[in-house]
Design a protein around this motif. Structure first.
Motif, PDB file in Angstrom:
ATOM      1  N   TYR A   2       0.914  -1.210  -0.015  1.00 51.17           N
ATOM      2  CA  TYR A   2       0.019  -0.035   0.025  1.00 51.17           C
ATOM      3  C   TYR A   2       0.657   1.088  -0.070  1.00 51.17           C
ATOM      4  CZ  TYR A   2      -3.143   3.459   1.812  1.00 51.17           C
ATOM      5  OH  TYR A   2      -4.044   4.595   2.002  1.00 51.17           O
ATOM      6  N   MET A  13      -2.716  -1.675  -5.714  1.00 53.17           N
ATOM      7  CA  MET A  13      -3.662  -1.587  -4.956  1.00 53.17           C
ATOM      8  C   MET A  13      -4.873  -0.852  -5.788  1.00 53.17           C
ATOM      9  SD  MET A  13      -2.706  -2.186  -1.944  1.00 53.17           S
ATOM     10  CE  MET A  13      -4.264  -1.717  -1.285  1.00 53.17           C
ATOM     11  N   ALA A  14      -4.903  -0.725  -7.072  1.00 55.98           N
ATOM     12  CA  ALA A  14      -5.503   0.064  -8.031  1.00 55.98           C
ATOM     13  C   ALA A  14      -6.698  -0.962  -8.160  1.00 55.98           C
ATOM     14  CB  ALA A  14      -5.102   0.254  -9.524  1.00 55.98           C
ATOM     15  N   ASN A  15      -6.724  -2.267  -8.334  1.00 57.96           N
ATOM     16  CA  ASN A  15      -7.860  -3.068  -8.627  1.00 57.96           C
ATOM     17  C   ASN A  15      -8.837  -2.830  -7.497  1.00 57.96           C
ATOM     18  OD1 ASN A  15      -7.164  -4.241 -11.198  1.00 57.96           O
ATOM     19  ND2 ASN A  15      -6.283  -5.875 -10.138  1.00 57.96           N
ATOM     20  N   TYR A  16      -8.629  -2.684  -6.212  1.00 56.09           N
ATOM     21  CA  TYR A  16      -9.712  -2.504  -5.149  1.00 56.09           C
ATOM     22  C   TYR A  16     -10.280  -1.230  -5.467  1.00 56.09           C
ATOM     23  CZ  TYR A  16      -6.551  -6.037  -3.173  1.00 56.09           C
ATOM     24  OH  TYR A  16      -5.761  -7.486  -3.117  1.00 56.09           O
ATOM     25  N   SER A  17     -10.095  -0.306  -6.032  1.00 54.41           N
ATOM     26  CA  SER A  17     -10.715   0.981  -6.245  1.00 54.41           C
ATOM     27  C   SER A  17     -11.752   0.651  -7.354  1.00 54.41           C
ATOM     28  CB  SER A  17      -9.873   2.209  -6.767  1.00 54.41           C
ATOM     29  OG  SER A  17      -8.992   2.565  -5.560  1.00 54.41           O
ATOM     30  N   THR A  18     -11.062  -0.034  -8.609  1.00 53.91           N
ATOM     31  CA  THR A  18     -11.810  -0.522  -9.675  1.00 53.91           C
ATOM     32  C   THR A  18     -12.889  -1.576  -9.591  1.00 53.91           C
ATOM     33  OG1 THR A  18      -9.925   0.061 -11.019  1.00 53.91           O
ATOM     34  CG2 THR A  18     -11.634  -0.864 -12.142  1.00 53.91           C
ATOM     35  N   TYR A  19     -12.574  -2.318  -8.834  1.00 52.23           N
ATOM     36  CA  TYR A  19     -13.363  -3.483  -8.505  1.00 52.23           C
ATOM     37  C   TYR A  19     -13.501  -3.684  -6.976  1.00 52.23           C
ATOM     38  CZ  TYR A  19     -11.785  -4.545 -13.124  1.00 52.23           C
ATOM     39  OH  TYR A  19     -11.531  -4.339 -14.385  1.00 52.23           O
ATOM     40  N   PRO A  20     -14.261  -3.099  -5.996  1.00 48.68           N
ATOM     41  CA  PRO A  20     -14.192  -3.011  -4.710  1.00 48.68           C
ATOM     42  C   PRO A  20     -14.749  -4.462  -4.211  1.00 48.68           C
ATOM     43  CG  PRO A  20     -15.643  -1.060  -5.758  1.00 48.68           C
ATOM     44  CD  PRO A  20     -15.246  -2.052  -6.726  1.00 48.68           C
ATOM     45  N   MET A  54     -11.923  -6.624  -2.568  1.00 50.24           N
ATOM     46  CA  MET A  54     -11.498  -6.364  -1.057  1.00 50.24           C
ATOM     47  C   MET A  54     -11.679  -7.704  -0.233  1.00 50.24           C
ATOM     48  SD  MET A  54     -10.010  -3.787  -0.303  1.00 50.24           S
ATOM     49  CE  MET A  54     -10.025  -3.797   1.656  1.00 50.24           C
ATOM     50  N   SER A 109      -4.875  -8.672  -6.620  1.00 46.23           N
ATOM     51  CA  SER A 109      -4.200  -7.596  -6.526  1.00 46.23           C
ATOM     52  C   SER A 109      -3.319  -7.336  -7.980  1.00 46.23           C
ATOM     53  CB  SER A 109      -2.839  -7.583  -5.382  1.00 46.23           C
ATOM     54  OG  SER A 109      -3.615  -7.348  -4.308  1.00 46.23           O
TER      55      SER A 109
END
Length: 385
Positions: free
Chosen positions: A228, A262-269, A272, A315
């Motif tokens: 992160y 970490m970008a995928n967690y914003s694009t595909y919540p 998480m 990730s």
């Protein structure tokens, strides 16, 4: 219509990315507790009969559990040929050490009981420890290297050159991942001993499993923080990419960019869910180990393994093997797959045979269910390990 065109090429690539994850997680969930028990062997068994209790808790199923390892390697070879070629070439010495260590396991199982001499059996018990601890550590180190990027290049003809060294694999972050792998599997092994054994072996298994669970929580959180914070830099595709593209990694552009993992967690919540399950499963296993809720403990331990390994996959998506020296050559789900027809044919075979493997595995565990204790070893002395 040609039969394999029933499923879109990009959809098949995604399906095989998911199936690769299923096979790797299946290996970690099944053979993982075998490795965990082997790593715990010198600590949970202080006498020969105590060690025999621990060994016999996995002795009937460990060979079948290794099927998942073979299936995972076969899937990489057939579905992602460039990934197989580059990873096995770059990690050649590490893979050799893993294989040598894993060879010690069957030899230890078969030979330790051939002679009653304590020094003979003690030597094979330590061989079983090495054959369990070393693969668990090296697999984690390999995952750490994949997250950091592997030093390989591709020329115009897609010929690979590996620019790293064996000792270069052991970076601080990769060693952290290796220790996380060991802690995770020792926790899993402790949960298994609590479920399958009685007496002092079960007590010690829960004790060391609890310590491993705490270590796994700390190491997983620390690893997440390093990713992160950007200490471990991620990779990002900067060009347009066609999910139906042929297997040519050089047809895209990619860059190394701070906390890109970490970008995928914003694009595909919804992704998480993976790290959340990793933390919750580990906490649940820790609570179960302390309260002796055997089935709950083992279920939570499996959830933890699923969550921790899945976190790496989601990730990195769509990257499979990033290159730290030539980011454009990084292998992704879209540009490192086999042909459309190959993926379709493999999927048909998998749909037929994977349920059979699962059904057979479930049947074996049902038939061999029950606890192992010292009385069982004494009664079955001729057939026990």
């Amino acid at each position: 219509m040609i039969l394999h065109e029933l499923i879109d090429y990009s959809t098949l690539k995604l399906i095989w990315w998911l199936l690769l994850g299923v096979l790797l997680i299946g290996f970690a969930v099944t053979d993982g507790f075998d490795m965990g028990v082997g790593t715990l062997l010198p600590f949970v068994g202080h006498t020969d009969i105590e060690r025999r209790v621990a060994i016999n808790s996995i002795g009937a199923t460990w060979e079948g559990n290794q099927v998942w390892f073979i299936l995972g390697g076969g899937a990489i070879f057939a579905a992602w040929p460039p990934l197989y070629a580059i990873s096995f070439s770059g990690f050649y010495l590490a893979m050799f050490i893993v294989l040598a260590a894993m060879i010690l396991r069957p030899v230890s199982f078969k030979y330790r009981s051939k002679r009653p001499d304590p020094s003979w059996r003690n030597g094979w018990d330590w061989a079983l420890f090495v054959g369990s601890f070393v693969p668990a550590l090296v697999f984690g180190v390999a995952v750490g290297n994949v997250l950091e990027g592997v030093p390989f290049t591709l020329d115009r003809d897609l010929r690979m050159t590996y620019e790293g060294s064996f000792f270069g694999l052991f970076t601080p972050f990769s060693l952290l991942c290796g220790l996380l792998s060991v802690a995770m599997l020792v926790m899993h092994g402790g949960a298994w001993l609590g479920l399958k054994t009685d007496g002092i072996v079960a007590v010690r298994g829960r004790r060391y499993g609890s310590i491993a669970a705490i270590a796994a929580l700390v190491l997983f959180a620390l690893g997440g923080y390093l990713v992160y914070s950007g200490y471990v830099q991620g990779y990002r595709i900067t060009s347009e990419i066609d999910p139906n593209m042929p297997a040519n990694p050089l047809m895209k552009k990619a860059v190394i960019e701070g906390p890109a993992w970490m970008a995928n967690y914003s694009t595909y919540p919804w992704m998480m869910l993976a790290p959340v399950l990793g933390f919750l499963g580990t906490v649940g296993a820790l609570i179960g180990l302390q309260t002796r809720l055997e089935m709950l403990t083992f279920a939570c331990s499996k959830i933890a393994v699923f969550g921790i390994i899945s976190t790496v996959g989601v990730s990195m998506f769509p990257f499979l093997l990033p290159s730290s020296v030539q980011p454009d050559a990084s292998l992704t789900v879209w540009d490192a797959a086999s042909s459309h027809q190959t993926l379709f044919n493999m999927l048909v075979v998998t749909i037929i045979f994977l349920p059979l493997v699962l059904a057979y595995t479930a049947w074996v565990y049902k038939v061999l269910w029950g606890k192992v204790d010292e009385a069982t070893i004494e009664r079955d002395n001729d057939t026990a390990y």
